[in-house]
Design a protein around this motif. Structure first.
Motif, mmCIF file in Angstrom:
data_model
loop_
_atom_site.group_PDB
_atom_site.id
_atom_site.type_symbol
_atom_site.label_atom_id
_atom_site.label_comp_id
_atom_site.label_asym_id
_atom_site.label_seq_id
_atom_site.Cartn_x
_atom_site.Cartn_y
_atom_site.Cartn_z
ATOM 1 N N UNK A 10 31.505 -15.215 14.665
ATOM 2 C CA UNK A 10 30.773 -14.204 13.806
ATOM 3 C C UNK A 10 29.666 -14.907 12.856
ATOM 4 N N UNK A 11 28.404 -14.700 13.247
ATOM 5 C CA UNK A 11 27.406 -14.989 12.746
ATOM 6 C C UNK A 11 26.782 -13.785 11.663
ATOM 7 N N UNK A 12 26.958 -14.216 10.335
ATOM 8 C CA UNK A 12 26.521 -13.079 9.248
ATOM 9 C C UNK A 12 25.073 -13.380 9.075
ATOM 10 N N UNK A 13 24.363 -12.254 8.449
ATOM 11 C CA UNK A 13 23.068 -12.347 8.241
ATOM 12 C C UNK A 13 22.429 -13.447 7.015
ATOM 13 N N UNK A 14 23.554 -13.783 6.405
ATOM 14 C CA UNK A 14 23.208 -14.945 5.221
ATOM 15 C C UNK A 14 23.509 -16.189 5.779
ATOM 16 N N UNK A 15 23.741 -16.370 7.078
ATOM 17 C CA UNK A 15 23.893 -17.673 7.723
ATOM 18 C C UNK A 15 25.309 -18.186 7.967
ATOM 19 N N UNK A 16 26.337 -17.633 7.556
ATOM 20 C CA UNK A 16 27.784 -17.962 7.621
ATOM 21 C C UNK A 16 28.250 -17.718 9.129
ATOM 22 N N UNK A 17 29.140 -18.743 9.284
ATOM 23 C CA UNK A 17 29.771 -18.656 10.749
ATOM 24 C C UNK A 17 31.123 -18.800 10.596
ATOM 25 N N UNK A 18 31.872 -17.589 11.322
ATOM 26 C CA UNK A 18 33.254 -17.588 11.185
ATOM 27 C C UNK A 18 33.976 -17.380 12.633
ATOM 28 N N UNK A 19 34.930 -18.432 12.977
ATOM 29 C CA UNK A 19 35.642 -18.222 14.110
ATOM 30 C C UNK A 19 36.577 -17.167 14.082
ATOM 31 N N UNK A 20 36.827 -16.027 15.217
ATOM 32 C CA UNK A 20 37.683 -15.079 15.056
ATOM 33 C C UNK A 20 38.251 -14.574 16.512
ATOM 34 N N UNK A 21 39.091 -13.821 16.520
ATOM 35 C CA UNK A 21 39.676 -13.171 17.814
ATOM 36 C C UNK A 21 39.904 -11.717 17.796
ATOM 37 N N UNK A 22 39.900 -11.185 19.055
ATOM 38 C CA UNK A 22 40.243 -9.732 18.870
ATOM 39 C C UNK A 22 41.558 -9.899 20.082
ATOM 40 N N UNK A 23 42.717 -9.112 19.498
ATOM 41 C CA UNK A 23 43.789 -9.227 20.038
ATOM 42 C C UNK A 23 43.791 -7.545 20.948
ATOM 43 N N UNK A 24 44.935 -8.010 21.842
ATOM 44 C CA UNK A 24 45.199 -6.752 22.748
ATOM 45 C C UNK A 24 45.493 -5.564 22.079
ATOM 46 N N UNK A 55 26.243 -10.873 13.873
ATOM 47 C CA UNK A 55 26.101 -11.015 15.377
ATOM 48 C C UNK A 55 27.279 -11.667 15.927
ATOM 49 N N UNK A 56 27.938 -11.147 17.047
ATOM 50 C CA UNK A 56 29.110 -11.649 17.608
ATOM 51 C C UNK A 56 28.983 -12.439 18.821
ATOM 52 N N UNK A 57 29.179 -13.743 18.929
ATOM 53 C CA UNK A 57 28.809 -14.724 20.093
ATOM 54 C C UNK A 57 30.314 -14.792 20.770
ATOM 55 N N UNK A 58 30.474 -14.263 21.807
ATOM 56 C CA UNK A 58 31.650 -14.215 22.605
ATOM 57 C C UNK A 58 31.940 -15.602 23.053
ATOM 58 N N UNK A 59 33.109 -16.095 23.362
ATOM 59 C CA UNK A 59 33.447 -17.459 23.931
ATOM 60 C C UNK A 59 32.870 -17.509 25.268
ATOM 61 N N UNK A 60 32.684 -16.417 26.048
ATOM 62 C CA UNK A 60 32.175 -16.515 27.392
ATOM 63 C C UNK A 60 30.566 -16.695 27.358
ATOM 64 N N UNK A 61 29.923 -16.637 26.150
ATOM 65 C CA UNK A 61 28.560 -17.048 26.072
ATOM 66 C C UNK A 61 27.652 -15.684 25.783
ATOM 67 N N UNK A 62 28.340 -14.651 25.996
ATOM 68 C CA UNK A 62 27.677 -13.380 25.577
ATOM 69 C C UNK A 62 27.341 -13.049 23.924
ATOM 70 N N UNK A 63 26.362 -12.392 23.847
ATOM 71 C CA UNK A 63 26.222 -11.939 22.369
ATOM 72 C C UNK A 63 26.298 -10.521 22.192
ATOM 73 N N UNK A 64 26.634 -9.943 20.870
ATOM 74 C CA UNK A 64 26.404 -8.649 20.486
ATOM 75 C C UNK A 64 26.135 -8.360 19.189
ATOM 76 N N UNK A 65 24.902 -7.904 18.946
ATOM 77 C CA UNK A 65 24.389 -7.416 17.728
ATOM 78 C C UNK A 65 24.979 -6.477 17.166
#
Length: 66
Positions: A10-24, A55-65
């Motif tokens: 997760x890339x926040x508008x203020x420049x922070x980056x956090x690792x995350x996951x979505x579970x089943x 912005x979400x940067x997925x591990x497969x390289x795709x992005x989602x605003x």
């Protein structure tokens, strides 16, 4: 077949980056490594609603605003 969690950054508008996951189950978890904390959301939509402009940067390289 059992589904796996999907990793993202997760890339926040203020420049922070956090690792995350979505579970089943649909729940999302963000790891705040520097603080030793984690934040959870009931769904990916709830995460999106709480983080407009991120912005979400997925591990497969795709992005989602958000």
């Amino acid at each position: 077949m059992t589904a796996f969690a999907r990793a993202f950054r997760l890339h926040t508008p203020d420049g922070e980056r956090y690792d995350g996951s979505v579970y089943p189950s649909g729940r999302c978890l963000i790891d705040h490594r520097e603080r030793g904390l984690a934040t959870a959301w009931i769904s990916l939509q709830a995460l999106k609603d709480d983080n407009p402009g991120a912005l979400i940067e997925w591990a497969d390289g795709t992005e989602e605003q958000l």
